[in-house]
Design a protein around this motif. Structure first.
Motif, PDB file in Angstrom:
ATOM      1  N   LYS A  21     -22.964  -8.483  57.506  1.00 23.77           N
ATOM      2  CA  LYS A  21     -23.649  -9.068  58.669  1.00 23.77           C
ATOM      3  C   LYS A  21     -22.658  -9.777  59.583  1.00 23.77           C
ATOM      4  CE  LYS A  21     -28.188  -9.615  56.605  1.00 23.77           C
ATOM      5  NZ  LYS A  21     -29.314 -10.473  56.326  1.00 23.77           N
ATOM      6  N   ASN A  22     -21.748 -10.555  58.994  1.00 21.28           N
ATOM      7  CA  ASN A  22     -20.758 -11.266  59.807  1.00 21.28           C
ATOM      8  C   ASN A  22     -19.813 -10.294  60.513  1.00 21.28           C
ATOM      9  OD1 ASN A  22     -21.796 -13.785  59.144  1.00 21.28           O
ATOM     10  ND2 ASN A  22     -20.460 -14.020  57.371  1.00 21.28           N
ATOM     11  N   THR A  23     -19.416  -9.233  59.819  1.00 20.60           N
ATOM     12  CA  THR A  23     -18.531  -8.237  60.411  1.00 20.60           C
ATOM     13  C   THR A  23     -19.241  -7.520  61.551  1.00 20.60           C
ATOM     14  OG1 THR A  23     -17.424  -7.924  58.280  1.00 20.60           O
ATOM     15  CG2 THR A  23     -17.133  -6.181  59.918  1.00 20.60           C
ATOM     16  N   PHE A  24     -20.482  -7.087  61.315  1.00 16.24           N
ATOM     17  CA  PHE A  24     -21.263  -6.378  62.332  1.00 16.24           C
ATOM     18  C   PHE A  24     -21.495  -7.282  63.543  1.00 16.24           C
ATOM     19  CE2 PHE A  24     -25.518  -3.958  63.122  1.00 16.24           C
ATOM     20  CZ  PHE A  24     -24.909  -3.154  64.058  1.00 16.24           C
ATOM     21  N   ARG A  25     -21.853  -8.544  63.290  1.00 18.17           N
ATOM     22  CA  ARG A  25     -22.076  -9.499  64.382  1.00 18.17           C
ATOM     23  C   ARG A  25     -20.824  -9.626  65.248  1.00 18.17           C
ATOM     24  NH1 ARG A  25     -22.865 -13.609  61.465  1.00 18.17           N
ATOM     25  NH2 ARG A  25     -25.133 -13.422  61.402  1.00 18.17           N
ATOM     26  N   THR A  26     -19.678  -9.809  64.609  1.00 15.99           N
ATOM     27  CA  THR A  26     -18.417  -9.952  65.339  1.00 15.99           C
ATOM     28  C   THR A  26     -18.135  -8.721  66.196  1.00 15.99           C
ATOM     29  OG1 THR A  26     -17.517 -11.403  63.636  1.00 15.99           O
ATOM     30  CG2 THR A  26     -15.923 -10.298  65.070  1.00 15.99           C
ATOM     31  N   MET A  27     -18.366  -7.539  65.625  1.00 14.99           N
ATOM     32  CA  MET A  27     -18.113  -6.287  66.347  1.00 14.99           C
ATOM     33  C   MET A  27     -19.071  -6.123  67.528  1.00 14.99           C
ATOM     34  SD  MET A  27     -17.463  -3.925  62.979  1.00 14.99           S
ATOM     35  CE  MET A  27     -17.037  -2.387  63.782  1.00 14.99           C
ATOM     36  N   LEU A  28     -20.336  -6.485  67.341  1.00 21.64           N
ATOM     37  CA  LEU A  28     -21.313  -6.389  68.433  1.00 21.64           C
ATOM     38  C   LEU A  28     -20.941  -7.313  69.586  1.00 21.64           C
ATOM     39  CD1 LEU A  28     -24.677  -6.255  66.444  1.00 21.64           C
ATOM     40  CD2 LEU A  28     -23.676  -4.416  67.819  1.00 21.64           C
ATOM     41  N   LEU A  29     -20.566  -8.543  69.256  1.00 24.25           N
ATOM     42  CA  LEU A  29     -20.211  -9.515  70.300  1.00 24.25           C
ATOM     43  C   LEU A  29     -18.913  -9.115  70.998  1.00 24.25           C
ATOM     44  CD1 LEU A  29     -21.201 -12.818  68.471  1.00 24.25           C
ATOM     45  CD2 LEU A  29     -22.495 -11.575  70.214  1.00 24.25           C
ATOM     46  N   GLU A  30     -17.981  -8.579  70.227  1.00 26.18           N
ATOM     47  CA  GLU A  30     -16.701  -8.133  70.779  1.00 26.18           C
ATOM     48  C   GLU A  30     -16.897  -6.993  71.789  1.00 26.18           C
ATOM     49  OE1 GLU A  30     -13.192  -5.854  68.494  1.00 26.18           O
ATOM     50  OE2 GLU A  30     -13.689  -7.797  67.639  1.00 26.18           O
ATOM     51  N   SER A  31     -17.880  -6.134  71.543  1.00 25.93           N
ATOM     52  CA  SER A  31     -18.087  -4.947  72.374  1.00 25.93           C
ATOM     53  C   SER A  31     -19.317  -5.055  73.276  1.00 25.93           C
ATOM     54  CB  SER A  31     -18.222  -3.709  71.479  1.00 25.93           C
ATOM     55  OG  SER A  31     -19.343  -3.830  70.616  1.00 25.93           O
ATOM     56  N   ILE A  32     -19.837  -6.256  73.481  1.00 30.01           N
ATOM     57  CA  ILE A  32     -21.081  -6.439  74.255  1.00 30.01           C
ATOM     58  C   ILE A  32     -20.980  -5.861  75.671  1.00 30.01           C
ATOM     59  CG2 ILE A  32     -20.560  -8.762  75.141  1.00 30.01           C
ATOM     60  CD1 ILE A  32     -23.966  -7.621  73.791  1.00 30.01           C
ATOM     61  N   SER A  33     -19.781  -5.813  76.233  1.00 25.85           N
ATOM     62  CA  SER A  33     -19.605  -5.299  77.604  1.00 25.85           C
ATOM     63  C   SER A  33     -19.951  -3.813  77.720  1.00 25.85           C
ATOM     64  CB  SER A  33     -18.164  -5.513  78.060  1.00 25.85           C
ATOM     65  OG  SER A  33     -17.271  -4.789  77.222  1.00 25.85           O
ATOM     66  N   ILE A  34     -19.990  -3.103  76.618  1.00 25.59           N
ATOM     67  CA  ILE A  34     -20.291  -1.668  76.623  1.00 25.59           C
ATOM     68  C   ILE A  34     -21.749  -1.407  76.974  1.00 25.59           C
ATOM     69  CG2 ILE A  34     -20.469   0.390  75.125  1.00 25.59           C
ATOM     70  CD1 ILE A  34     -17.595  -0.488  75.940  1.00 25.59           C
ATOM     71  N   TYR A  35     -22.624  -2.329  76.615  1.00 27.84           N
ATOM     72  CA  TYR A  35     -24.060  -2.096  76.739  1.00 27.84           C
ATOM     73  C   TYR A  35     -24.569  -2.388  78.149  1.00 27.84           C
ATOM     74  CZ  TYR A  35     -23.721  -1.820  71.692  1.00 27.84           C
ATOM     75  OH  TYR A  35     -23.363  -1.464  70.415  1.00 27.84           O
ATOM     76  N   GLU A  36     -25.638  -1.678  78.534  1.00 29.95           N
ATOM     77  CA  GLU A  36     -26.297  -1.894  79.820  1.00 29.95           C
ATOM     78  C   GLU A  36     -26.797  -3.335  79.885  1.00 29.95           C
ATOM     79  OE1 GLU A  36     -26.742   0.333  82.301  1.00 29.95           O
ATOM     80  OE2 GLU A  36     -25.785   1.989  81.243  1.00 29.95           O
ATOM     81  N   ASP A  37     -26.899  -3.859  81.097  1.00 26.33           N
ATOM     82  CA  ASP A  37     -27.306  -5.260  81.268  1.00 26.33           C
ATOM     83  C   ASP A  37     -28.642  -5.573  80.604  1.00 26.33           C
ATOM     84  OD1 ASP A  37     -24.987  -5.893  82.603  1.00 26.33           O
ATOM     85  OD2 ASP A  37     -25.870  -5.669  84.600  1.00 26.33           O
ATOM     86  N   ASP A  38     -29.623  -4.670  80.723  1.00 25.66           N
ATOM     87  CA  ASP A  38     -30.937  -4.952  80.138  1.00 25.66           C
ATOM     88  C   ASP A  38     -30.941  -4.837  78.612  1.00 25.66           C
ATOM     89  OD1 ASP A  38     -30.600  -2.191  80.246  1.00 25.66           O
ATOM     90  OD2 ASP A  38     -32.677  -1.765  80.766  1.00 25.66           O
ATOM     91  N   LEU A  39     -29.887  -4.251  78.038  1.00 21.98           N
ATOM     92  CA  LEU A  39     -29.768  -4.145  76.589  1.00 21.98           C
ATOM     93  C   LEU A  39     -28.950  -5.299  76.003  1.00 21.98           C
ATOM     94  CD1 LEU A  39     -30.193  -2.606  73.932  1.00 21.98           C
ATOM     95  CD2 LEU A  39     -28.326  -1.062  74.598  1.00 21.98           C
ATOM     96  N   LYS A  40     -28.085  -5.895  76.812  1.00 21.87           N
ATOM     97  CA  LYS A  40     -27.200  -6.953  76.307  1.00 21.87           C
ATOM     98  C   LYS A  40     -27.966  -8.103  75.659  1.00 21.87           C
ATOM     99  CE  LYS A  40     -23.269  -6.141  79.320  1.00 21.87           C
ATOM    100  NZ  LYS A  40     -22.538  -6.561  80.510  1.00 21.87           N
ATOM    101  N   SER A  41     -29.055  -8.535  76.299  1.00 22.63           N
ATOM    102  CA  SER A  41     -29.808  -9.668  75.745  1.00 22.63           C
ATOM    103  C   SER A  41     -30.439  -9.296  74.395  1.00 22.63           C
ATOM    104  CB  SER A  41     -30.884 -10.143  76.722  1.00 22.63           C
ATOM    105  OG  SER A  41     -31.800  -9.099  76.981  1.00 22.63           O
ATOM    106  N   ILE A  42     -30.851  -8.030  74.244  1.00 21.66           N
ATOM    107  CA  ILE A  42     -31.433  -7.569  72.983  1.00 21.66           C
ATOM    108  C   ILE A  42     -30.353  -7.542  71.897  1.00 21.66           C
ATOM    109  CG2 ILE A  42     -32.566  -5.628  71.828  1.00 21.66           C
ATOM    110  CD1 ILE A  42     -33.772  -4.900  74.601  1.00 21.66           C
TER     111      ILE A  42
END
Length: 196
Positions: free
Chosen positions: A92-113
């Protein structure tokens, strides 16, 4: 499969993240036909290489999300050892870090989700109603509905069989198959065809 060959399945600008996460690991990525049971899968192979399978039918942002999920398994096992739980705190911690690190990849309306999901990552994609709804947007024009959108007593078709919703039990629904008279538990985000 090389990272560059994955490009046609992925959103723009995500290859630098993948190259960083892949590092020096030997990873075999298999693109599969759509599977109803899972979106992706990770395995450590006997020769110490890694295998990841991902459904070819996923939208690019969901493909990247699933690939990130599976790579989080690889990195968690490599960083914390083979005895950790597959979807435990280390993953969970690894996945969380990776998601936050790559948040710029996602569309604006998906980022908050994604940000909300990253606070407590779930092992099963279907356990995140917001993500499921987001990635089914295009499907809303067809005749299917989410089970949770139907009323108790409503009739619906699932896999060519007719059911009636009998009651809600916590988060899930108890439904009666009208042909066999057997009862089944359905998840709230099961896609069903409403009978009007």
């Amino acid at each position: 499969m090389s990272i560059s060959l994955l490009a046609k399945y992925l959103p723009e600008n995500c290859l630098p993240f993948l190259k960083h996460w892949f590092g020096d690991h030997t990873i075999h990525i298999k693109i599969t036909r759509g599977r109803n049971s899972k979106l992706g899968d990770y395995r450590k192979m006997p020769d110490k290489s890694h295998q990841i399978t991902i459904n070819s039918t996923l939208q690019p942002q969901l493909f990247f999300f699933v690939l990130t999920h599976e790579l989080a398994h690889l990195l968690a096992f490599e960083n914390y050892g083979p005895r950790i739980s597959a979807h435990g705190m280390e993953w969970k911690n690894t996945f969380r870090t990776m998601l936050l690190e790559s948040i710029s990849i996602y569309e604006d309306d998906l980022k908050s989700i994604i940000l909300k999901f990253s606070k407590a990552p779930k092992a099963n994609f279907m356990s995140s109603p917001e993500l499921v709804r987001y990635f089914h947007i295009e499907d809303l024009e067809d005749e299917s509905s989410y089970l949770e959108d139907l009323a108790i007593g409503a009739r619906f078709i699932y896999r060519k069989e007719t059911y009636i919703i009998e009651e809600k039990r916590k988060k899930n629904y108890l439904c009666l198959n009208t042909d066999t008279q057997k009862k089944y538990i359905f998840k709230p985000l099961a896609r069903v065809e409403k009978i009007t």
